[in-house]
Design a protein around this motif. Structure first.
Motif, short mmCIF file in Angstrom:
data_model
loop_
_atom_site.label_atom_id
_atom_site.label_comp_id
_atom_site.label_asym_id
_atom_site.label_seq_id
_atom_site.Cartn_x
_atom_site.Cartn_y
_atom_site.Cartn_z
N VAL A 58 103.80 21.91 44.04
CA VAL A 58 103.23 22.30 42.86
C VAL A 58 103.95 22.40 41.31
O VAL A 58 105.21 23.19 41.39
CB VAL A 58 102.62 23.34 43.20
N LYS A 59 104.14 21.42 40.43
CA LYS A 59 104.55 22.29 39.39
C LYS A 59 104.10 22.84 38.52
O LYS A 59 103.00 22.17 38.26
CB LYS A 59 105.04 20.45 38.69
N ILE A 60 104.20 24.13 38.22
CA ILE A 60 103.67 24.97 37.41
C ILE A 60 104.19 25.20 36.27
O ILE A 60 105.38 24.86 35.65
CB ILE A 60 103.93 26.82 37.58
N ALA A 61 103.26 24.94 35.01
CA ALA A 61 103.98 24.80 33.67
C ALA A 61 103.93 26.20 32.71
O ALA A 61 103.00 27.13 33.37
CB ALA A 61 102.12 24.31 32.77
N PRO A 62 105.28 26.33 31.86
CA PRO A 62 105.87 26.73 31.67
C PRO A 62 104.43 27.88 30.51
O PRO A 62 103.62 26.82 30.64
CB PRO A 62 106.41 26.70 31.07
N GLU A 63 104.38 28.97 30.49
CA GLU A 63 103.71 29.67 29.50
C GLU A 63 103.71 29.64 28.81
O GLU A 63 102.08 29.88 27.79
CB GLU A 63 103.39 31.39 30.28
N GLU A 64 104.72 29.58 27.84
CA GLU A 64 104.60 29.34 26.06
C GLU A 64 103.67 27.96 26.32
O GLU A 64 103.03 27.85 24.94
CB GLU A 64 105.91 28.92 25.87
N LYS A 65 103.57 27.38 27.14
CA LYS A 65 102.45 25.53 26.28
C LYS A 65 101.31 25.85 26.87
O LYS A 65 100.94 25.20 26.42
CB LYS A 65 103.13 24.35 27.73
N VAL A 66 100.96 27.51 27.88
CA VAL A 66 99.78 27.53 27.68
C VAL A 66 99.05 28.67 26.55
O VAL A 66 98.26 28.21 26.79
CB VAL A 66 99.36 27.96 29.02
N ARG A 67 99.95 29.09 26.49
CA ARG A 67 99.29 30.49 25.62
C ARG A 67 99.37 29.56 23.84
O ARG A 67 99.65 29.46 23.34
CB ARG A 67 100.43 31.14 25.17
N LYS A 68 98.11 30.89 23.16
CA LYS A 68 97.99 30.18 22.07
C LYS A 68 98.42 31.43 21.08
O LYS A 68 97.67 32.11 21.59
CB LYS A 68 96.88 29.16 21.48
N LYS A 69 98.54 31.23 20.32
CA LYS A 69 98.39 32.40 18.92
C LYS A 69 97.12 32.45 17.65
O LYS A 69 96.49 31.85 17.05
CB LYS A 69 99.35 32.56 18.14
N GLY B 146 86.79 34.48 47.66
CA GLY B 146 86.79 32.84 47.75
C GLY B 146 86.45 31.84 46.51
O GLY B 146 85.63 31.02 46.13
N VAL B 147 86.65 33.06 45.32
CA VAL B 147 86.51 31.98 44.06
C VAL B 147 87.92 31.04 44.25
O VAL B 147 89.05 31.07 44.35
CB VAL B 147 87.35 33.29 43.22
N THR B 148 87.51 29.62 43.22
CA THR B 148 88.50 28.85 43.89
C THR B 148 88.71 28.60 42.29
O THR B 148 87.64 28.28 41.35
CB THR B 148 88.24 27.46 44.76
N GLY B 149 89.50 27.14 41.74
CA GLY B 149 89.42 26.08 40.62
C GLY B 149 90.37 27.10 39.96
O GLY B 149 91.29 28.19 39.32
N PRO B 150 90.03 26.77 38.51
CA PRO B 150 90.69 27.82 37.22
C PRO B 150 90.08 29.16 37.14
O PRO B 150 91.28 30.04 36.72
CB PRO B 150 90.10 27.09 35.76
N GLY C 276 96.73 33.77 39.06
CA GLY C 276 98.05 34.53 39.17
C GLY C 276 98.10 33.26 40.85
O GLY C 276 99.59 33.58 41.07
N VAL C 277 97.47 33.15 41.05
CA VAL C 277 97.45 31.75 42.50
C VAL C 277 97.58 30.29 42.28
O VAL C 277 96.61 29.42 41.36
CB VAL C 277 96.83 31.59 43.11
N PRO C 278 98.84 30.00 42.05
CA PRO C 278 98.44 28.37 41.65
C PRO C 278 98.42 27.43 42.95
O PRO C 278 98.90 26.42 43.74
CB PRO C 278 100.62 28.19 41.67
N TYR C 279 96.98 27.21 43.45
CA TYR C 279 96.34 26.42 44.18
C TYR C 279 95.02 25.84 43.74
O TYR C 279 94.95 26.05 43.10
CB TYR C 279 95.36 26.78 45.21
N ASP C 280 95.83 23.75 44.04
CA ASP C 280 95.03 23.17 43.61
C ASP C 280 94.45 21.74 44.45
O ASP C 280 95.75 21.38 44.58
CB ASP C 280 95.90 22.33 41.87
N VAL C 281 93.70 21.92 44.34
CA VAL C 281 93.30 21.00 45.68
C VAL C 281 94.25 19.16 45.44
O VAL C 281 94.24 19.19 46.04
CB VAL C 281 91.66 20.29 45.17
#
Lengths: 309, 209, 391
Positions: free
Chosen positions: B6-17, C233-237, C243-248
């Motif tokens: 799983v490639k997790i996105a860095p947080e600066e790209k997700v947050r906005k000001k 059992g919450v899923t998705g965004p 904080g859980v990196p779960y994506d089907v």
């Protein structure tokens, strides 16, 4: 005697017609920002005619009918006191505090009617409107005090005349601060975002107006039109110089030119309010109260202190 | 279940000001053309193969009832017509979902579809009859090019004759002998198409003789 | 005089549940006829303008899909089951078809897999635009909502060219898809639309996601922590915002996703602002995935399986067994469980909608202590879709 009655009738009809045009302008400008075409400008007149011609009305008692008449009556009275160019019926008696008081009574009238209908959503909307009314008093009070200190008088007509020689009010720094605070208060009085908590269509189904229909709603639309006209006219008179024109020799042309100048200033105030309404979300009621008691109060108080120096 | 990395996105790209001044940039649309079109005066473009009304080729339809078995809304009823050897489907647009599975499943390609879709009525009783019709051959339906239903009126007579009046005045008349899979008493019972499902509610208007 | 306790006891003996009235609270029906809840209903006990207790009241959209699906042949269930998720109708089609494909054991051709992936991604983008419309209308900034509705129209026009209908496509069937792509012109139009929407993302940022008042409205509202979300059992965004990196698409890959490259956003706070920002980032990633698919181009070949039993669709039989297939929708983890007994109709179809986990129990816990003005905002930030609670 006849002349006074005719002048009063003219003011009333002019205010209603131009008020409906203002409602149409708000709708079409908002629609263009949304990238839609929008209704024609005369649409609110057709809506009101349709609403007034509905047959049956449910009524929840005497206060329910009386509250709306109370609101319409107070607004009509307020329009008579504000100087309209060189036409005036009671303008010698219209001072700042009286006009501000008369412009706030309609909200009380609508609250009477809404609370007596028994719908919980109307009750919640009425509570929110009363709290908004309470929140805007403080910056409003300081702005009025700033004006009175600067010009030395409370009478609207004398303030308008004084601006012909001293220049518009907003060119003086303390009064510019008072104008900014009063403009933010105008957003709540018009009922537009970010302070349209009392209407709030997405949460409480239009708040106090959820039980109104037919003739009650038609009268409320007329009240809204005249209130829009009165509030923008008041702002244009005390901060933007009013509409006194003496360039022409005949008095009829002077009057018409004065009304035209006033109309341009009123539309400018309305457009700023519409733009702010289209781009901001709405505050909740406690956030709005905290906002009004923080920044606009500080700005208006600073203006009042500087004006008395 | 294999776990890919799983490639997790860095947080600066997700947050906005947040800011107060940026919303004012959206006022630029006040001076551009609106996106909506005024429908009665201008027209929209309909795709070529839009799923609309049906057409039926009366010569090649063999009356196998495949379309009736597969319809999810049970909108098709077989109708015995005088002069035709096999029954033809009658479609009820009050139930049809316009999925065109009946068109896909027809073994002789007799049932087809056009992209016309407008059928509006005013709740008068004779207009509601328009919803229930045996489709006409394609050349009769394609003549009208403004996306409306080809029929103007359906007249029913006492002895089972039905007259379709098209919108340009021409008429099409035939006689209905009965509904359902079994032929009316005149012909000998042929084995109807094998249907494994249960038709629990009786079709409205079914007349078995 | 009958007291409240006696009334409650008598009602409970007869199978009903009565809620007692208390002195300082009043009851508000946030009912099904409301502009904010989309045919869902909540009963709120309020104190002033704060919620003390919330009781979910689902069931207004129950149409009996799972029972009706047992009386129709295998292929026609597509026309029935896709009405379960209204904003994204391609997802129930895809999961049912994937489950039946697994039961039949045939191999879906590559062109059909490419088309199915593209259709699922287009449905995700339109569903995110639909969500943005809902969020804007509830916050009060109607401008962004009207823009989102206008841009969604372009996707509806693309779907109309491809499948023949705008909203209910009835396109993905067991064995492939029903029609082929209508030529290169459609691929060029899709690429133009993706470029157009990428330009407009800056406008949405300016207006909604970088607006100071939006932050004041959404921050600190409806907070969930990781343990609570995993328990319920919450899923998705909603899960990715705690904080859980779960994506089907990465945990249990299907269709063409192993060959595509995208990032998964994860935030820690678990409040409404984190959920909104996670969805905003995924919207951008979906546009990037569509560009990668267009660069790959559709492989040549047939667009559906050529099996002898597909000649007469009403008599199409599936061997006995059971299968489960799930897909990542914008709302969460959407799954279908299909049981067959060898006949030409399914024996049992069960659909697991994502909102059944976060529409009933999670809402009742998150709404305690919220203001009345926050109730629609919390509902929309969880992306609650009532049709897949009631089915």
């Amino acid at each position: 005697m006849i002349e006074t009655a005719l002048k009063a009738l003219f003011i009333l009809l002019y205010a209603t017609f131009v008020g409906f045009m203002f409602m149409g302008i708000i709708r079409i400008v908002t629609a263009r920002i949304h990238r839609r075409v929008g209704p024609p400008i005369y649409q609110p007149i057709l809506d009101t005619i349709k609403l007034l011609s509905k047959k049956s009305n449910i009524t929840h008692g005497l206060i329910y009918d009386f509250g709306i008449l109370y609101a319409v009556g107070a607004t009509i009275l307020a329009v008579m006191f504000i100087p309209l160019g060189s036409i005036g019926v009671l303008r010698a008696y219209g001072d700042l505090i009286l006009i501000t008081f008369l412009l706030e009574i309609p909200m009380l009238g609508i609250m009477f009617a809404a609370m007596s209908s028994g719908n919980p959503y109307a009750g919640i909307g009425a509570q929110r409107a009363l709290l908004t009314l309470l929140a805007i008093q403080v910056p409003l009070g300081f702005a009025i005090v700033a004006l009175a200190e600067f010009y030395g008088t409370f009478s609207t007509y004398e303030i308008v005349m004084a601006q012909q020689t001293m220049g518009w009010s907003i060119f003086h720094f303390p009064l510019l601060l008072a104008a900014i605070a009063y403009d933010l208060v105008l957003q709540a009085m018009f009922g537009k975002e970010p302070f349209d908590i009392m209407i709030a269509p997405g949460e409480i189904s239009l708040g106090p107006m959820v039980e109104f229909g037919g003739k009650h709603m038609g009268l409320l639309q007329i009240q809204h039109a005249i209130a829009l006209f009165a509030e923008t006219l008041f702002f244009a008179n005390i901060f933007l110089g009013g509409g006194v024109v003496t360039a022409f020799s005949s008095s009829i042309l002077n009057t018409i030119a004065g009304l035209a100048v006033l109309l341009v200033k009123q539309v400018a105030v309305l457009l700023i309010a519409t733009f702010m309404g289209a781009i901001f979300p709405r505050f909740t009621i406690d956030q709005a109260a905290k906002f009004y008691w923080k920044w606009p109060t500080i700005i208006a108080a600073l203006g009042a202190v500087l004006a008395s120096l | 279940m294999k776990m890919e990395s799983v490639k997790i996105a860095p947080e600066e790209k997700v947050r906005k000001k947040p800011s107060f001044l940026k919303p004012w940039m959206s006022l630029k649309y006040l001076f551009k053309k609106p996106v909506t079109i005024k429908i009665p005066y201008e027209e929209t473009q309909i795709a070529e193969k839009y799923r609309g009304f049906h057409t039926l080729n009366w010569k090649t339809c063999i009356g196998c009832n495949m379309c009736g078995q597969i319809c999810p809304a049970r909108a098709i009823e077989m109708t015995w017509i005088e002069g035709e050897k096999r029954p033809h489907p009658k479609i009820d647009y009050g139930r049809c979902t316009f999925c065109q599975f009946c068109v896909d499943v027809c073994p002789t390609n007799a049932l087809g579809h056009v992209e016309h879709y407008i059928l509006t009525t005013e709740w008068k009783d004779e207009e509601l009859e328009l919803f229930d019709w045996v489709p006409l051959p394609e050349e009769m339906v394609r003549k009208f090019s403004d996306y409306r239903h080809p029929l103007a009126k359906i007249e029913k007579y006492e002895d089972g004759r039905v007259k379709y009046v098209l919108r340009d005045g021409s008429e099409f008349e035939f006689k209905i002998l009965g509904y359902g899979l079994k032929p009316p008493a005149a012909a000998k019972p042929k084995p109807a198409a094998k249907s494994a499902e249960k038709k629990e509610e009786p079709n409205p208007g079914e007349k078995k003789e | 005089m009958v007291t409240q306790e006696e009334l409650i006891r008598e009602a409970r003996e007869n199978g009903m549940e009565l809620l007692p009235l208390e002195k300082d609270t009043y009851e508000l029906f946030f009912g099904p006829q409301h502009m904010a809840t989309e045919n869902y209903s909540l009963i709120l006990k309020m104190d002033g303008h704060r919620v003390v207790k919330a009781i979910a009241n689902p069931g207004f959209l129950h149409r009996g899909f799972e029972k009706l699906a047992e009386y129709r042949p295998w292929h026609t269930n597509i026309a029935l089951l896709l009405r379960i998720c209204v904003p994204e109708p391609d997802v129930p089609e895809a999961i049912y078809s994937m489950a039946v494909d697994e039961l039949m054991g045939w191999e879906v051709p590559e062109r059909a897999q490419w088309i199915r992936t593209t259709v699922l991604e287009m449905a995700r983008v339109s569903a995110y635009l639909f969500w943005m419309m809902g969020l804007s209308f509830k916050l009060g900034v109607y401008t962004a909502g009207q823009w989102a509705a206008a841009y969604r129209e372009r996707f509806m026009a693309l779907f109309e060219e491809l499948t023949g209908a705008r909203v209910y496509h009835i396109y993905t069937i067991p064995g492939g898809v029903r029609r082929d792509i209508p030529g290169d012109k459609w691929l060029r139009q899709l690429r133009d639309t993706v470029e157009y929407i990428k330009d407009k993302l800056k406008d949405f940022d300016n207006l909604v996601f970088e607006n100071y008042i939006t932050y004041r409205r959404l921050e600190g509202i409806g907070v969930m922590d990781k343990k609570f979300a995993l328990n319920e059992g919450v899923t998705g965004p909603n899960l990715r915002a705690t904080g859980v990196p779960y994506d089907v698409r990465r945990a249990d890959p299907y269709l063409l996703y192993p060959e595509l490259d995208f990032e998964v956003p994860v935030l820690k706070e678990g409040d409404a602002l984190a959920r909104a920002l996670v969805r905003r980032f995924e919207f951008e990633q979906d546009l990037y995935i569509l560009e990668q698919l267009l660069d790959m181009g559709p492989p040549s070949g047939p667009y559906k399986v050529d099996h002898p039993s597909l000649k007469a669709l009403p008599r199409f039989r599936v061997p006995a067994g059971d299968a489960f297939a799930h897909v990542e929708a914008t709302k969460g983890d959407f799954g279908a469980y299909v049981v067959s007994d060898g006949g030409n109709k399914p024996y049992r179809v069960q659909i697991r909608g994502p909102s059944i986990a976060h529409g009933i129990r999670v809402i009742e816990q998150l709404l305690v202590g919220a203001r009345l003005a926050d109730v629609p905002v919390i509902l929309m930030s969880l992306d609650n879709c009532p049709p897949d609670i009631d089915r």
